[in-house]
Design a protein around this motif. Structure first.
Motif, PDB file in Angstrom:
ATOM      1  N   GLU A   1       2.408   1.198  -3.918  1.00 41.73           N
ATOM      2  CA  GLU A   1       1.278   2.108  -4.606  1.00 41.73           C
ATOM      3  C   GLU A   1       1.246   3.531  -3.923  1.00 41.73           C
ATOM      4  OE1 GLU A   1      -3.263   0.639  -3.231  1.00 41.73           O
ATOM      5  OE2 GLU A   1      -2.785   0.000  -6.050  1.00 41.73           O
ATOM      6  N   ARG A   2       1.185   3.920  -2.914  1.00 35.15           N
ATOM      7  CA  ARG A   2       0.926   5.473  -2.653  1.00 35.15           C
ATOM      8  C   ARG A   2       1.962   6.218  -3.489  1.00 35.15           C
ATOM      9  NH1 ARG A   2      -1.462   5.454   3.745  1.00 35.15           N
ATOM     10  NH2 ARG A   2      -3.191   4.410   2.979  1.00 35.15           N
TER      11      ARG A   2
ATOM     12  N   ARG B   1       3.562   5.491  -5.987  1.00 29.31           N
ATOM     13  CA  ARG B   1       3.869   5.448  -7.065  1.00 29.31           C
ATOM     14  C   ARG B   1       2.355   6.594  -8.011  1.00 29.31           C
ATOM     15  NH1 ARG B   1       5.675  -1.134  -8.673  1.00 29.31           N
ATOM     16  NH2 ARG B   1       7.177  -0.277  -8.664  1.00 29.31           N
ATOM     17  N   SER B   2       1.259   6.729  -7.492  1.00 28.32           N
ATOM     18  CA  SER B   2      -0.148   7.538  -7.411  1.00 28.32           C
ATOM     19  C   SER B   2       0.348   8.693  -7.524  1.00 28.32           C
ATOM     20  CB  SER B   2      -0.820   6.719  -6.885  1.00 28.32           C
ATOM     21  OG  SER B   2      -0.845   7.178  -5.998  1.00 28.32           O
ATOM     22  N   GLY B   3       0.969   9.337  -6.365  1.00 26.79           N
ATOM     23  CA  GLY B   3       1.696  10.513  -6.700  1.00 26.79           C
ATOM     24  C   GLY B   3       2.503  11.126  -7.439  1.00 26.79           C
ATOM     25  N   ARG B   4       3.388  10.196  -7.765  1.00 30.01           N
ATOM     26  CA  ARG B   4       4.379  10.666  -8.788  1.00 30.01           C
ATOM     27  C   ARG B   4       4.568  10.534 -10.385  1.00 30.01           C
ATOM     28  NH1 ARG B   4       9.441   7.009  -8.449  1.00 30.01           N
ATOM     29  NH2 ARG B   4       9.053   7.494  -6.265  1.00 30.01           N
ATOM     30  N   LYS B   5       3.915  11.907 -11.543  1.00 30.34           N
ATOM     31  CA  LYS B   5       3.465  12.198 -11.955  1.00 30.34           C
ATOM     32  C   LYS B   5       4.896  11.117 -13.116  1.00 30.34           C
ATOM     33  CE  LYS B   5       1.164  15.948 -12.464  1.00 30.34           C
ATOM     34  NZ  LYS B   5       1.069  17.343 -12.452  1.00 30.34           N
ATOM     35  N   GLU B   6       4.187  10.475 -14.391  1.00 28.78           N
ATOM     36  CA  GLU B   6       5.541   9.421 -14.780  1.00 28.78           C
ATOM     37  C   GLU B   6       5.916  10.354 -16.059  1.00 28.78           C
ATOM     38  OE1 GLU B   6       6.048   6.384 -14.540  1.00 28.78           O
ATOM     39  OE2 GLU B   6       4.777   6.074 -12.758  1.00 28.78           O
TER      40      GLU B   6
ATOM     41  N   ARG C   1       1.274  -1.143  -0.109  1.00 26.19           N
ATOM     42  CA  ARG C   1      -0.067  -0.333  -0.145  1.00 26.19           C
ATOM     43  C   ARG C   1       0.562   1.523   0.224  1.00 26.19           C
ATOM     44  NH1 ARG C   1      -5.354  -0.040   1.746  1.00 26.19           N
ATOM     45  NH2 ARG C   1      -5.376   2.476   2.247  1.00 26.19           N
TER      46      ARG C   1
END
Length: 141
Positions: free
Chosen positions: A82-83, A85-90, A79
């Motif tokens: 996942e948090r 990665r979701s906060g970071r822009k590719e 978790r």
């Protein structure tokens, strides 16, 4: 057998303390102490003490607690990843550093200098404040 004896003795001692407290006319505290002292006796009577004692000395139970701990550790770590990665822009370039404030203005080169003979004192001060005004306008202030 030993656990039941200890719990029963704790209950009797608690009820004795509750009786002394009631004798001193502190009935609310006495009722609270009596309630707490009846909990170990209730656990003995329901058989929960036997179950807890059997669980505490069982290697299979400890292995089960270890498996549960490992599962919890895996879930919480996934978790957290996942948090992040979701906060970071590719980005397309991979590990390129991003600018902290890409739209920020560059600092004035005349900041901190004394005005020269050809410049008016008010004009150099106005240039310094124009940067500040631009920053304030950018943030809507």
């Amino acid at each position: 057998m030993l656990a039941e004896t200890i719990c029963s003795a704790a209950a009797v001692a608690g009820l004795g303390i509750a009786a002394i407290t009631a004798y001193r006319k502190r009935f609310l505290s006495a009722a609270r102490i009596a309630a707490y002292s009846l909990v170990p006796l209730g656990l003995v009577m329901t058989g929960a003490v036997d179950w807890i004692a059997d669980t505490a000395f069982s290697p299979v139970a400890w292995a089960g607690f270890g498996v549960l701990g490992a599962a919890w550790l895996l879930l919480s770590s996934t978790r957290a990843v996942e948090r992040r990665r979701s906060g970071r822009k590719e980005t397309t370039g991979g590990a390129e550093p991003r600018a902290v404030a890409p739209a920020a203005s560059t600092p004035s080169r005349t900041a901190g200098r004394k005005p020269q003979a050809g410049q008016a004192g008010g004009q150099a001060g106005a240039e310094d404040f124009s940067d500040i005004e631009a920053i304030l306008k950018k943030h809507g202030i």
